[in-house]
Design a protein around this motif. Structure first.
Motif, PDB file in Angstrom:
ATOM      1  N   GLN A   1       0.837  -1.206   0.000  1.00 49.03           N
ATOM      2  CA  GLN A   1       0.000   0.000   0.000  1.00 49.03           C
ATOM      3  C   GLN A   1       0.869   1.251   0.000  1.00 49.03           C
ATOM      4  OE1 GLN A   1      -2.823   0.186   3.184  1.00 49.03           O
ATOM      5  NE2 GLN A   1      -3.661   2.137   2.530  1.00 49.03           N
ATOM      6  N   TRP A   2       1.912   1.253   0.810  1.00 50.11           N
ATOM      7  CA  TRP A   2       2.820   2.402   0.867  1.00 50.11           C
ATOM      8  C   TRP A   2       3.536   2.568  -0.477  1.00 50.11           C
ATOM      9  CZ3 TRP A   2       7.783   2.928   4.308  1.00 50.11           C
ATOM     10  CH2 TRP A   2       8.136   4.276   4.397  1.00 50.11           C
TER      11      TRP A   2
ATOM     12  N   GLU B   1       1.247   4.220  -2.909  1.00 52.51           N
ATOM     13  CA  GLU B   1       1.085   5.640  -2.584  1.00 52.51           C
ATOM     14  C   GLU B   1       2.293   6.448  -3.061  1.00 52.51           C
ATOM     15  OE1 GLU B   1       0.832   8.439   1.387  1.00 52.51           O
ATOM     16  OE2 GLU B   1       0.201   6.351   1.527  1.00 52.51           O
TER      17      GLU B   1
ATOM     18  N   ARG C   1       2.267   6.713  -6.815  1.00 47.09           N
ATOM     19  CA  ARG C   1       1.258   7.687  -7.238  1.00 47.09           C
ATOM     20  C   ARG C   1       1.798   9.108  -7.099  1.00 47.09           C
ATOM     21  NH1 ARG C   1      -2.004  10.619  -4.432  1.00 47.09           N
ATOM     22  NH2 ARG C   1      -1.707   9.466  -2.504  1.00 47.09           N
TER      23      ARG C   1
END
Length: 52
Positions: free
Chosen positions: A31-32, A35, A38
């Motif tokens: 998930q990190w 992020e 992105r």
């Protein structure tokens, strides 16, 4: 009376994000990683728009 103001946080540069991405990868934090990627893509798009 003292008013509370928002603190300005330092902006991270591309090398900082790449270091964080490396750490997220080593930690296995998907998930990190997403992020950070992105944010890197957003920085790239911003730079592309400025150069045009």
């Amino acid at each position: 009376m003292r008013l509370l103001t928002a603190r300005k946080l330092p902006r991270l540069n591309t090398d900082d994000y790449l270091d964080l991405l490396n750490l997220a990868t080593r930690l296995g934090d998907l998930q990190w990683q997403k992020e950070i990627i992105r944010k890197l893509e957003a920085k790239q798009a911003e730079l592309s728009n400025v150069s045009q």
